[in-house]
Structure formats: C-alpha cells, structure tokens
Design a protein around this motif. Structure first.
Motif, PDB file in Angstrom:
ATOM      1  N   TYR A 164     -28.857   0.849  14.723  1.00 40.94           N
ATOM      2  CA  TYR A 164     -29.231  -0.218  15.622  1.00 40.94           C
ATOM      3  C   TYR A 164     -30.441  -0.667  15.272  1.00 40.94           C
ATOM      4  O   TYR A 164     -31.324  -0.950  16.354  1.00 40.94           O
ATOM      5  CB  TYR A 164     -28.777   0.059  17.054  1.00 40.94           C
ATOM      6  N   GLU A 165     -30.944  -0.535  14.241  1.00 36.60           N
ATOM      7  CA  GLU A 165     -32.297  -1.070  13.691  1.00 36.60           C
ATOM      8  C   GLU A 165     -32.551  -2.443  14.376  1.00 36.60           C
ATOM      9  O   GLU A 165     -34.195  -2.756  14.776  1.00 36.60           O
ATOM     10  CB  GLU A 165     -32.696  -0.889  12.362  1.00 36.60           C
ATOM     11  N   GLU A 166     -31.689  -3.414  14.438  1.00 36.52           N
ATOM     12  CA  GLU A 166     -31.873  -4.873  14.747  1.00 36.52           C
ATOM     13  C   GLU A 166     -32.077  -5.088  16.238  1.00 36.52           C
ATOM     14  O   GLU A 166     -32.698  -5.853  16.740  1.00 36.52           O
ATOM     15  CB  GLU A 166     -31.090  -5.845  14.429  1.00 36.52           C
ATOM     16  N   SER A 167     -31.778  -4.001  16.814  1.00 35.04           N
ATOM     17  CA  SER A 167     -31.852  -3.933  18.569  1.00 35.04           C
ATOM     18  C   SER A 167     -33.247  -3.428  18.927  1.00 35.04           C
ATOM     19  O   SER A 167     -33.670  -3.716  20.123  1.00 35.04           O
ATOM     20  CB  SER A 167     -30.918  -3.145  19.111  1.00 35.04           C
ATOM     21  N   THR A 168     -33.933  -2.943  18.129  1.00 37.58           N
ATOM     22  CA  THR A 168     -35.290  -2.428  18.498  1.00 37.58           C
ATOM     23  C   THR A 168     -36.431  -3.328  19.019  1.00 37.58           C
ATOM     24  O   THR A 168     -37.063  -3.177  19.897  1.00 37.58           O
ATOM     25  CB  THR A 168     -35.899  -1.227  17.595  1.00 37.58           C
ATOM     26  N   LYS A 203     -21.904   3.855   7.908  1.00 33.49           N
ATOM     27  CA  LYS A 203     -22.023   4.304   9.057  1.00 33.49           C
ATOM     28  C   LYS A 203     -22.500   5.754   9.226  1.00 33.49           C
ATOM     29  O   LYS A 203     -23.283   5.968  10.209  1.00 33.49           O
ATOM     30  CB  LYS A 203     -20.548   4.047   9.875  1.00 33.49           C
ATOM     31  N   TYR A 204     -22.231   6.268   8.205  1.00 29.85           N
ATOM     32  CA  TYR A 204     -22.750   7.832   8.044  1.00 29.85           C
ATOM     33  C   TYR A 204     -24.310   7.794   7.947  1.00 29.85           C
ATOM     34  O   TYR A 204     -24.846   8.439   8.768  1.00 29.85           O
ATOM     35  CB  TYR A 204     -22.098   8.449   6.893  1.00 29.85           C
ATOM     36  N   TYR A 205     -24.633   6.883   7.037  1.00 29.20           N
ATOM     37  CA  TYR A 205     -26.215   6.668   7.009  1.00 29.20           C
ATOM     38  C   TYR A 205     -26.901   6.383   8.254  1.00 29.20           C
ATOM     39  O   TYR A 205     -27.937   6.699   8.758  1.00 29.20           O
ATOM     40  CB  TYR A 205     -26.490   5.780   6.061  1.00 29.20           C
ATOM     41  N   TYR A 206     -26.138   5.435   9.059  1.00 29.55           N
ATOM     42  CA  TYR A 206     -26.984   4.866  10.388  1.00 29.55           C
ATOM     43  C   TYR A 206     -26.915   6.214  11.104  1.00 29.55           C
ATOM     44  O   TYR A 206     -27.687   6.421  11.972  1.00 29.55           O
ATOM     45  CB  TYR A 206     -25.749   3.789  10.956  1.00 29.55           C
ATOM     46  N   GLY A 207     -25.790   6.924  11.279  1.00 30.40           N
ATOM     47  CA  GLY A 207     -25.742   8.057  12.257  1.00 30.40           C
ATOM     48  C   GLY A 207     -26.744   8.982  12.218  1.00 30.40           C
ATOM     49  O   GLY A 207     -27.096   9.523  13.272  1.00 30.40           O
ATOM     50  N   LYS A 208     -27.354   9.028  11.049  1.00 30.93           N
ATOM     51  CA  LYS A 208     -28.423  10.154  10.804  1.00 30.93           C
ATOM     52  C   LYS A 208     -29.747  10.008  11.539  1.00 30.93           C
ATOM     53  O   LYS A 208     -30.387  10.655  11.921  1.00 30.93           O
ATOM     54  CB  LYS A 208     -28.767  10.334   9.352  1.00 30.93           C
ATOM     55  N   THR A 209     -29.887   8.529  12.158  1.00 31.33           N
ATOM     56  CA  THR A 209     -31.056   8.500  12.987  1.00 31.33           C
ATOM     57  C   THR A 209     -30.675   7.910  14.458  1.00 31.33           C
ATOM     58  O   THR A 209     -31.399   7.551  15.043  1.00 31.33           O
ATOM     59  CB  THR A 209     -31.971   7.313  12.585  1.00 31.33           C
ATOM     60  N   ALA A 210     -29.320   8.545  14.738  1.00 35.05           N
ATOM     61  CA  ALA A 210     -28.773   7.932  15.877  1.00 35.05           C
ATOM     62  C   ALA A 210     -29.562   8.914  17.127  1.00 35.05           C
ATOM     63  O   ALA A 210     -29.665   8.123  18.310  1.00 35.05           O
ATOM     64  CB  ALA A 210     -27.360   8.202  16.158  1.00 35.05           C
ATOM     65  N   TYR A 211     -29.825   9.880  16.909  1.00 34.80           N
ATOM     66  CA  TYR A 211     -30.730  10.716  17.942  1.00 34.80           C
ATOM     67  C   TYR A 211     -32.021  10.292  18.323  1.00 34.80           C
ATOM     68  O   TYR A 211     -32.410   9.867  19.446  1.00 34.80           O
ATOM     69  CB  TYR A 211     -30.767  12.286  17.197  1.00 34.80           C
ATOM     70  N   GLU A 212     -32.665   9.704  16.975  1.00 33.35           N
ATOM     71  CA  GLU A 212     -33.981   9.108  17.138  1.00 33.35           C
ATOM     72  C   GLU A 212     -33.989   7.719  18.012  1.00 33.35           C
ATOM     73  O   GLU A 212     -34.793   7.448  19.077  1.00 33.35           O
ATOM     74  CB  GLU A 212     -34.792   8.849  15.952  1.00 33.35           C
ATOM     75  N   TYR A 213     -32.751   7.137  17.846  1.00 28.74           N
ATOM     76  CA  TYR A 213     -32.597   5.697  18.542  1.00 28.74           C
ATOM     77  C   TYR A 213     -32.393   6.104  19.811  1.00 28.74           C
ATOM     78  O   TYR A 213     -32.947   5.295  20.920  1.00 28.74           O
ATOM     79  CB  TYR A 213     -31.521   4.917  18.015  1.00 28.74           C
ATOM     80  N   LYS A 214     -31.646   6.963  20.227  1.00 26.79           N
ATOM     81  CA  LYS A 214     -31.410   7.358  21.694  1.00 26.79           C
ATOM     82  C   LYS A 214     -32.626   7.910  22.505  1.00 26.79           C
ATOM     83  O   LYS A 214     -32.643   7.239  23.559  1.00 26.79           O
ATOM     84  CB  LYS A 214     -30.112   8.258  21.752  1.00 26.79           C
ATOM     85  N   GLU A 215     -33.141   8.571  21.923  1.00 24.18           N
ATOM     86  CA  GLU A 215     -34.589   9.020  22.274  1.00 24.18           C
ATOM     87  C   GLU A 215     -35.396   7.963  22.650  1.00 24.18           C
ATOM     88  O   GLU A 215     -36.202   7.972  23.617  1.00 24.18           O
ATOM     89  CB  GLU A 215     -35.224  10.044  21.658  1.00 24.18           C
ATOM     90  N   LYS A 216     -35.696   7.184  21.916  1.00 24.93           N
ATOM     91  CA  LYS A 216     -36.716   5.892  21.935  1.00 24.93           C
ATOM     92  C   LYS A 216     -36.064   4.767  22.823  1.00 24.93           C
ATOM     93  O   LYS A 216     -36.719   4.171  23.667  1.00 24.93           O
ATOM     94  CB  LYS A 216     -37.046   5.453  20.691  1.00 24.93           C
ATOM     95  N   PHE A 217     -34.881   4.384  22.956  1.00 25.74           N
ATOM     96  CA  PHE A 217     -34.195   3.146  23.518  1.00 25.74           C
ATOM     97  C   PHE A 217     -32.976   3.708  24.125  1.00 25.74           C
ATOM     98  O   PHE A 217     -31.916   3.077  24.184  1.00 25.74           O
ATOM     99  CB  PHE A 217     -33.627   2.177  22.323  1.00 25.74           C
TER     100      PHE A 217
END
Length: 276
Positions: A164-168, A203-217
C-alpha cells in the motif's frame, strides 16, 4: 480556466515501452495544458527512454523504484501541483482540469482520488475492473493529486514500505488536518494485461512489507489489510450479485491474493528476525 498553475506529472518507469507512449499522449491531450512530465527511469534496456525523449519528456535516471522513484521525481519537479501515476496508466481528457477545480472549491482539500478503470483483453482484467467498481468511498482508494508544498512538508511517500505504498503519502497529509478523500469523476484507464502468476508474485512481494506498513499506518491498515473489511465491501452490495461469474472471480482472486501476501508476510518476518 486559465492554465495558471504548473502541474508536474511524475512517472516511474522500467522497460515500459508497451504502454508509455499511450500514457504520455494522454497527458499531452489534457484539456489543461500547463503540465510538465518527469520520468524517473530505472535504467530500462528497451525503448522506454527513446519514447520519452522523442516526445520531449524529461528523463531522470536512477536505480530507485516505486516510492523512492516517485519522491525523486517530485523533488525534481517545478509544479504547484504534483500527480503521480504509473507508466501503464492513461488519463482521460479532463483529469488534471477537474483536479485543479476541485482544489479551488475548498481550501481544506489536501489530496484528490482519481477513480481507476482496468482495461485489457483477458478475463482477469474484467474481474479487476468489476472489483474496482466497489471501492469508491472506501479506505482502499488513495489520492494521487496533491499540492507539492504539502508533499514536501510531510516528506513524500514512505520509502520503506511497498505494501500500500501509494496510501502512505495521503495518510501523512491527512494527519495535518486536510481532506484526502475527495473523488473526481474523470477516470484513469489502467492497462492491466497481466497473468495470474505475475499478479500473485506481485502480491507476495507486497506482503513482505505488510508488517512495516501496519506498524506505521495502523489507522488505515487495520481496514485495508482486513479480510473481513474487504469481503464485506463486496458481499453487502446488491450490485455484486448482478454478475455472478465476475463476482465469483473476484472472490477467488482475493483469496489467492491473501494467500500470496500471507506467504510474503511470513517471508518478510523471517528476514526481520534474522536481522534483529
């Protein structure tokens, strides 16, 4: 409306020759003409740079990808407004003009959502387009058109996140008290001739940073990531059942996406554990 504001359109590219010409033509054919285009190219080895230069477009070479490439383009831009799109996107004629008019109507507007329509020749694209049609006024859509000063004030897109980079960026601007949920009617046509294998790999590639996204946003992530929130968008809408084959396709596709992203999430977690 006089073309008094310069609008900078930033486009990251990598081997984008198949769709870039269409993308650039759509920008040049806008009803609003005071537009500059900045391509941030990751050393493409196809005709990407040649196509850009033949159309008089500025090209910045960088090994940066995704959010970092967008931020580089924004820093290089001179516009009052910035619009970030992908090289496989085509703007319908009134996108830029409608965005500017919308900003002029309300000073609290900080970002504008441009609805997307998936186009292509395979059934997966039909499924994607049907899926997109349910996302209006939900946390799934993200703004693409901004005032540059606000973008710089919040530090641009988060470069550590792919999920979800575009959402940041709009989330950062929203925290300043601006409305980033305003939606125009003019559309982006998204050329998505993709295979299911490539799509799930993404989607697999995106999922690798899902934790960081959830922590920040987490405020947005709690809904955007939620299986139940996503499926409720479809299942509570009567229109979803009007096209049973496409509806079934959407449900199967989302289940596969969650599976692929989940595998990516676990892989990302293992990588984090090794470095900690």
């Amino acid at each position: 409306m006089k073309d008094s504001y310069l609008v900078s359109v930033v486009i990251p590219t990598y081997n984008s020759e198949k769709t870039l010409a269409i993308c650039l033509e759509s920008i040049k054919n806008q009803t609003y003409k005071n537009v500059e285009i900045i391509i941030v190219d990751n050393f493409s080895f196809d005709a990407t740079q040649r196509i850009a230069k033949e159309q008089g477009v500025r090209v910045v070479e960088s090994d940066a990808i995704r959010s970092k490439a967008r931020n580089i383009g924004i820093k290089q831009s001179k516009g009052y407004f910035v619009l970030s799109i992908d090289s496989d996107m085509e703007l319908t004629g009134g996108v830029v003009e409608e965005c500017i008019k919308t900003f002029q109507l309300d000073e609290i507007v900080g970002g504008i959502i441009i609805p997307e329509k998936s186009i292509g020749s395979n059934f997966l694209v039909e499924i994607r387009d049907f899926e997109r049609s349910f996302y209006a006024d939900t946390k799934i859509e993200s703004a693409r058109f901004f005032i540059k000063d606000l973008v710089e004030k919040v530090g641009g897109y988060d470069e550590d996140v792919v999920f979800y980079e575009e959402s940041t960026l709009p989330q950062k601007i929203e925290k300043l008290g601006f409305n980033v949920g305003v939606r125009i009617k003019s559309e982006i046509l998204h050329h998505e001739n993709i295979s299911i294998g490539k799509w799930l790999k993404k989607k697999y590639y995106y999922g690798k940073t899902a934790y960081e996204y959830k922590e920040k946003f987490n405020q947005y992530a709690s809904k955007q990531i939620s299986f139940f929130y996503r499926f409720s968008i479809f299942l509570r809408n009567k229109r979803f059942y009007s096209k049973p084959l496409l509806a079934l396709g959407v449900l199967i596709l989302k289940l596969l996406e969650y599976f692929a992203a989940g595998l990516g999430y676990m892989a990302g977690k293992r990588e984090r554990d090794k470095t900690n």
